[in-house]
Write a protein that holds these residues in place. Structure first.
Motif, PDB file in Angstrom:
ATOM      1  N   ASP A 198      10.123 -42.110  72.613  1.00 56.60           N
ATOM      2  CA  ASP A 198      10.815 -41.081  73.386  1.00 56.60           C
ATOM      3  C   ASP A 198      11.161 -41.668  74.751  1.00 56.60           C
ATOM      4  O   ASP A 198      10.275 -42.134  75.478  1.00 56.60           O
ATOM      5  CB  ASP A 198       9.932 -39.842  73.585  1.00 56.60           C
ATOM      6  CG  ASP A 198       9.985 -38.890  72.404  1.00 56.60           C
ATOM      7  OD1 ASP A 198      11.080 -38.738  71.832  1.00 56.60           O
ATOM      8  OD2 ASP A 198       8.943 -38.316  72.050  1.00 56.60           O
ATOM      9  N   ALA A 199      12.435 -41.642  75.083  1.00 52.77           N
ATOM     10  CA  ALA A 199      12.850 -42.118  76.406  1.00 52.77           C
ATOM     11  C   ALA A 199      12.322 -41.183  77.482  1.00 52.77           C
ATOM     12  O   ALA A 199      12.180 -39.972  77.265  1.00 52.77           O
ATOM     13  CB  ALA A 199      14.374 -42.185  76.476  1.00 52.77           C
ATOM     14  N   ARG A 200      12.042 -41.743  78.636  1.00 50.45           N
ATOM     15  CA  ARG A 200      11.544 -40.943  79.757  1.00 50.45           C
ATOM     16  C   ARG A 200      12.607 -40.879  80.845  1.00 50.45           C
ATOM     17  O   ARG A 200      13.314 -41.848  81.104  1.00 50.45           O
ATOM     18  CB  ARG A 200      10.236 -41.521  80.307  1.00 50.45           C
ATOM     19  CG  ARG A 200       9.103 -41.429  79.275  1.00 50.45           C
ATOM     20  CD  ARG A 200       7.743 -41.709  79.863  1.00 50.45           C
ATOM     21  NE  ARG A 200       6.710 -41.504  78.855  1.00 50.45           N
ATOM     22  CZ  ARG A 200       6.129 -40.342  78.594  1.00 50.45           C
ATOM     23  NH1 ARG A 200       6.473 -39.276  79.295  1.00 50.45           N
ATOM     24  NH2 ARG A 200       5.213 -40.233  77.648  1.00 50.45           N
ATOM     25  N   LYS A 222      12.184 -35.881  77.040  1.00 49.20           N
ATOM     26  CA  LYS A 222      13.107 -34.766  76.901  1.00 49.20           C
ATOM     27  C   LYS A 222      12.365 -33.480  76.514  1.00 49.20           C
ATOM     28  O   LYS A 222      12.599 -32.415  77.096  1.00 49.20           O
ATOM     29  CB  LYS A 222      14.157 -35.107  75.844  1.00 49.20           C
ATOM     30  CG  LYS A 222      15.208 -34.046  75.628  1.00 49.20           C
ATOM     31  CD  LYS A 222      16.209 -34.495  74.588  1.00 49.20           C
ATOM     32  CE  LYS A 222      15.601 -34.497  73.209  1.00 49.20           C
ATOM     33  NZ  LYS A 222      15.359 -33.105  72.710  1.00 49.20           N
ATOM     34  N   SER A 223      11.463 -33.564  75.550  1.00 49.40           N
ATOM     35  CA  SER A 223      10.738 -32.372  75.098  1.00 49.40           C
ATOM     36  C   SER A 223       9.808 -31.849  76.185  1.00 49.40           C
ATOM     37  O   SER A 223       9.644 -30.621  76.332  1.00 49.40           O
ATOM     38  CB  SER A 223       9.948 -32.685  73.830  1.00 49.40           C
ATOM     39  OG  SER A 223       9.013 -33.729  74.040  1.00 49.40           O
ATOM     40  N   ARG A 282      21.876 -41.119  71.142  1.00 39.67           N
ATOM     41  CA  ARG A 282      20.615 -40.667  70.530  1.00 39.67           C
ATOM     42  C   ARG A 282      19.419 -40.786  71.470  1.00 39.67           C
ATOM     43  O   ARG A 282      18.299 -40.450  71.097  1.00 39.67           O
ATOM     44  CB  ARG A 282      20.335 -41.480  69.264  1.00 39.67           C
ATOM     45  CG  ARG A 282      21.371 -41.290  68.174  1.00 39.67           C
ATOM     46  CD  ARG A 282      20.979 -42.037  66.912  1.00 39.67           C
ATOM     47  NE  ARG A 282      20.950 -43.482  67.101  1.00 39.67           N
ATOM     48  CZ  ARG A 282      19.862 -44.224  67.023  1.00 39.67           C
ATOM     49  NH1 ARG A 282      18.688 -43.661  66.798  1.00 39.67           N
ATOM     50  NH2 ARG A 282      19.918 -45.527  67.192  1.00 39.67           N
ATOM     51  N   GLU A 283      19.651 -41.324  72.682  1.00 39.57           N
ATOM     52  CA  GLU A 283      18.578 -41.516  73.661  1.00 39.57           C
ATOM     53  C   GLU A 283      17.472 -42.417  73.118  1.00 39.57           C
ATOM     54  O   GLU A 283      16.309 -42.308  73.508  1.00 39.57           O
ATOM     55  CB  GLU A 283      18.004 -40.166  74.100  1.00 39.57           C
ATOM     56  CG  GLU A 283      19.049 -39.262  74.741  1.00 39.57           C
ATOM     57  CD  GLU A 283      18.591 -37.814  74.839  1.00 39.57           C
ATOM     58  OE1 GLU A 283      17.431 -37.534  74.500  1.00 39.57           O
ATOM     59  OE2 GLU A 283      19.400 -36.962  75.232  1.00 39.57           O
ATOM     60  N   TYR A 342      12.274 -51.270  72.196  1.00 43.19           N
ATOM     61  CA  TYR A 342      13.223 -50.198  72.484  1.00 43.19           C
ATOM     62  C   TYR A 342      13.676 -50.319  73.934  1.00 43.19           C
ATOM     63  O   TYR A 342      12.864 -50.517  74.842  1.00 43.19           O
ATOM     64  CB  TYR A 342      12.594 -48.830  72.235  1.00 43.19           C
ATOM     65  CG  TYR A 342      12.409 -48.520  70.772  1.00 43.19           C
ATOM     66  CD1 TYR A 342      13.505 -48.236  69.959  1.00 43.19           C
ATOM     67  CD2 TYR A 342      11.143 -48.537  70.191  1.00 43.19           C
ATOM     68  CE1 TYR A 342      13.344 -47.967  68.613  1.00 43.19           C
ATOM     69  CE2 TYR A 342      10.977 -48.266  68.840  1.00 43.19           C
ATOM     70  CZ  TYR A 342      12.080 -47.987  68.058  1.00 43.19           C
ATOM     71  OH  TYR A 342      11.926 -47.727  66.731  1.00 43.19           O
ATOM     72  N   LEU A 343      14.967 -50.176  74.154  1.00 39.26           N
ATOM     73  CA  LEU A 343      15.532 -50.346  75.485  1.00 39.26           C
ATOM     74  C   LEU A 343      15.520 -49.035  76.249  1.00 39.26           C
ATOM     75  O   LEU A 343      15.721 -47.961  75.671  1.00 39.26           O
ATOM     76  CB  LEU A 343      16.967 -50.865  75.379  1.00 39.26           C
ATOM     77  CG  LEU A 343      17.157 -52.184  74.620  1.00 39.26           C
ATOM     78  CD1 LEU A 343      18.631 -52.588  74.641  1.00 39.26           C
ATOM     79  CD2 LEU A 343      16.289 -53.286  75.216  1.00 39.26           C
ATOM     80  N   GLN A 344      15.285 -49.146  77.539  1.00 40.76           N
ATOM     81  CA  GLN A 344      15.378 -47.982  78.419  1.00 40.76           C
ATOM     82  C   GLN A 344      16.807 -47.863  78.933  1.00 40.76           C
ATOM     83  O   GLN A 344      17.599 -48.815  78.862  1.00 40.76           O
ATOM     84  CB  GLN A 344      14.412 -48.126  79.596  1.00 40.76           C
ATOM     85  CG  GLN A 344      12.940 -48.101  79.214  1.00 40.76           C
ATOM     86  CD  GLN A 344      12.032 -48.241  80.422  1.00 40.76           C
ATOM     87  OE1 GLN A 344      12.502 -48.315  81.562  1.00 40.76           O
ATOM     88  NE2 GLN A 344      10.741 -48.284  80.188  1.00 40.76           N
ATOM     89  N   GLN A 345      17.133 -46.676  79.468  1.00 34.68           N
ATOM     90  CA  GLN A 345      18.448 -46.494  80.055  1.00 34.68           C
ATOM     91  C   GLN A 345      18.655 -47.495  81.189  1.00 34.68           C
ATOM     92  O   GLN A 345      17.750 -47.810  81.952  1.00 34.68           O
ATOM     93  CB  GLN A 345      18.647 -45.057  80.547  1.00 34.68           C
ATOM     94  CG  GLN A 345      17.597 -44.534  81.513  1.00 34.68           C
ATOM     95  CD  GLN A 345      16.442 -43.852  80.822  1.00 34.68           C
ATOM     96  OE1 GLN A 345      15.861 -44.410  79.906  1.00 34.68           O
ATOM     97  NE2 GLN A 345      16.096 -42.658  81.270  1.00 34.68           N
TER      98      GLN A 345
END
Length: 266
Positions: free
Chosen positions: A46-48, A117-118, A165-166, A219-222
């Protein structure tokens, strides 16, 4: 005549040797996948949320009037910044400031940096529930509208890519960029990352090693930047490319002179 042909062959071979630079190694990805334990990779990423992210937040309720104050449209000649129910226009994005806050209607400042996100959806739902009837159970939806990564260097289509898809792995990002060229160094891919405090780091990743799937950088972050450096073959070819015309001109002259001398002393 045979001597001339043989001499020409030797000269051409020498030119080809100058233009060639060795063999390409380590092309295949995940070469040791049969011997890797992937238990560590059993998690859902899950991206933060980070400072400078843009969030799109919508609130839905059973009574449309209850959600109106929390759904602001982008200002236009028609809406003029009015608050309206979701689904009737383009919602205004919220920019996360450097301290990790957004300025949300009625509630005021909310600290959202570091949340998934959640988690952000749950926080906003809890904050707005006191302003609604007890029977209301608001549904909050948060989207990161500015999630993007950049891929540079020895790839077929370098550029910045939006992630809807974040969630995106390094292999998915490289696939978006058309994969590495044959000249890309696969065991020294650079990942440039900036955290929520502004601290930068450069991490070297080995795409040949299947352990990368267990890596926290898989997994890459923004706003991550992936850089693929060229190998020695590309570097040497670049040098040769600048003087290719001179090499072939010199070779042509040498062949002509050799042919002339052989004809004279034959």
């Amino acid at each position: 005549m045979k001597k001339i042909q043989f001499l020409n062959f030797l000269i051409l071979s020498a030119v080809l040797l100058l233009c060639s630079c060795g063999t390409v190694k380590n092309v295949a990805y995940l070469q040791n996948s049969d011997s890797i334990n992937f238990d560590k990779s059993r998690f859902l990423y899950d991206a933060r949320i980070m400072p400078k992210d843009q969030l799109t937040i919508s609130v839905n309720t059973t009574t449309s009037d209850a959600s109106i104050p929390f759904n602001l449209l982008l200002q236009s000649e028609y809406t003029q910044g009015r608050a309206v129910s979701s689904g009737s226009g383009t919602l205004m994005p919220y920019l996360v400031d450097n301290d990790g806050y957004i300025n949300y209607p009625i509630i005021g400042k909310l600290h959202v940096s570091g949340l998934t996100k959640s988690e952000c959806e749950q926080l906003i739902a809890e904050k707005i529930r006191p302003y609604m009837a007890e029977t209301e159970n608001p549904i909050v939806t948060v989207r990161m509208s500015s999630y993007s990564v950049s891929v540079l260097g020895e790839v077929n289509a370098p550029g910045s890519y939006q992630v809807s898809r974040e969630k995106i792995s390094i292999f998915e990002a490289l696939a978006q960029a058309g994969d590495l060229t044959i000249y890309g160094v696969r065991d020294k891919v650079k990942l440039i990352r900036e955290d929520a405090t502004g601290k930068k780091q450069i991490v070297t990743l080995n795409l040949n090693d299947a352990n990368i799937i267990n890596s926290p950088y898989y997994y890459l972050q923004q706003n991550d930047i992936v850089y693929v450096e060229p190998n020695n073959v590309k570097a040497q070819n670049s040098k040769i490319g600048q003087t290719t015309t001179l090499w072939f001109s010199a070779t042509s002259i040498l062949i002509s002179l050799t042919t002339l001398l052989i004809n004279i002393f034959r």
